[in-house]
Write a protein that holds these residues in place. Structure first.
Motif: not given
Lengths: 311, 311
Positions: A33-46, A71-82
């Protein structure tokens, strides 16, 4: 419509009291699943957003409510919260009641800021707009009435709900919550205050927009609190992975199968990690999620009065 | 370097124990400030960021630490949290120790997710990256040891700190925190447990990376807790607008003026609303903020052992 009435109505319509908890951990996403997304914070958030929305597409037609663990969204910063924001919007668009599990707590105007953030509206350019669109929030009672009434006031105005931690599901819940003062444990003191916080906020269903979090892992306390708090909706964590069974939870319900909603997070959203479901749904993680929801609905129907919702 | 040692060193370097609390409320921004930004959520968030950074430019050279109240950023959704993120980065670049006041609380892997979010690192694309860069976080103890040790573990690993709510500064703090069980009030039970949570985590300064939040508005309890918790850093809210005076806080310090840091939020960041400072600094809100910081430093130096930091 009072929040409690909205929730009761949703439970009746879906004919079950299940809450699917969405606690996305990147390391437990389905294989690839994760491999479909870029390997940065915005990618994990996506990826968190995509996963949450995919889960919602399966579960929103089946259950009355979903609960997001912040908590699990906050863990990925503003991108996680978006990502959380977008997933909440998706849940609303699919008709689910959204519980924001943030266990927030503060006093006065700060508590009001949290309440307005998640349940209400904030001033923006001369108007008032809702930032988060949740339907209810979990709150911690350690600060007393000052820390609760701002949430209740906003919730009442906005037809939203508040769930106060009374008895949590974890092993060390006993350390402070069971301390006995004036002849009763702390969690009973909290329960008594909760009744005053809810005064005047009952809906037509008889249930109150101020609810209580009561863990499934302490069946005796659950039964005792049910008796002490008629008219209070229980949000029950601890079913499944944490060890609570449907039989443990049975006392939380009234005779109509109402009065409690039961959360399951990992047991549903990561159902594809459970060997029997992995075997039954090879390469189809959403199938495993759906089956886990149906199994839980069936388990509660067979072992609690929630079965009456099917009559 | 142990977090407590970092904080003690910063207090000694700045020669005062003041924490500036950044709680930005759009409705209290200086006259005309909001008008410079678009009238939408992103615009308000941009204003919060600009205001926070402007405050930091004034206060970071003067005080050892700043404290961000998350609620006021969460109130502006993901955009608000992006503003918080950017403002925290600005604070770090100006050399301030950053306290994240989120009063988070949860159990097990969820508590760990919060801890990694604010104090530690999360897995991203095969590496580990820090999402928020805070130096310490406030946490609520109602859930017991399960809810605290994940924070302490991450803090110890990352040379960060944790401040546990023991005795809060609000009027209804008494409701639960003063309930007497086994001969002592709940907040003393929390204080005792806190000593076990901090075991093995003292720095060379003698102070511990696990600190306590103890309000300035209950001077007797503050003095009593100081005696009961040697080696524990106190984060003291309630000075100023909430009614706590420097004399009330004096017992929080050791003989060297260490052992406590004292927060002031509205009294500093909205100093330009105070008539005497508005008159003294017309059209210069940052001048009023700076004067308010200097006044607080002077007040604590004159009325507590923090004056020794100037020797």
């Amino acid at each position: 419509m009072n929040f409690a009435d909205q929730l009761v109505e949703a439970v009746r319509r879906k004919r079950n009291p299940v809450v699917v908890g969405i606690d996305p951990r990147p390391e437990e996403l389905p294989g690839g699943f994760l491999d479909r997304f870029p390997g940065d914070r915005a990618g994990v958030a996506a990826a968190l957003k995509a996963f949450g929305c995919d889960v919602l597409d399966v579960v929103a037609p089946l259950v009355p409510a979903v609960k997001f663990q912040s908590a699990f969204y906050e863990a990925y910063g503003p991108e996680g919260l978006a990502a959380l924001h977008a997933t909440v919007e998706h849940a609303k668009s699919r008709g689910a009641i959204v519980l924001f599990d943030g266990k927030r707590n503060d006093i006065g105007s700060t508590a009001e800021a949290y309440a307005r953030a998640y349940l209400g509206k904030v001033p923006i350019g001369g108007a008032f707009e809702p930032p988060w669109h949740a339907d209810a929030i979990t709150v911690n009672p350690y600060l007393g009435t000052d820390g609760i009434t701002p949430f209740v006031r906003v919730a009442a105005r906005e037809q939203k709900g508040v769930f106060v931690l009374v008895r949590t599901s974890n092993a060390s819940a006993r350390e402070f919550q069971d301390l006995v003062a004036d002849g009763k444990p702390l969690y009973r003191h909290v329960a008594e205050k909760l009744l005053t916080w809810g005064a005047g906020h009952a809906g037509e269903s008889g249930y109150n927009l101020v609810g209580a979090v009561v863990g499934a892992t302490y069946p005796q306390e659950l039964a005792e609190l049910r008796e002490a708090m008629p008219g209070i909706l229980f949000l029950v964590p601890g079913y499944g992975v944490q060890g609570g069974t449907a039989k443990d939870i049975a006392p939380a319900f009234d005779e109509h199968g109402l009065g409690a909603i039961v959360n399951n997070s990992r047991g549903i959203t990561f159902a594809y990690e459970r060997p029997h479901l992995a075997a039954q749904f090879p390469g189809n993680w959403q199938g495993a999620v759906e089956q886990a929801v149906r199994d839980m609905i069936q388990d509660l129907a067979a072992n609690t009065s929630a079965g009456r919702l099917r009559d």
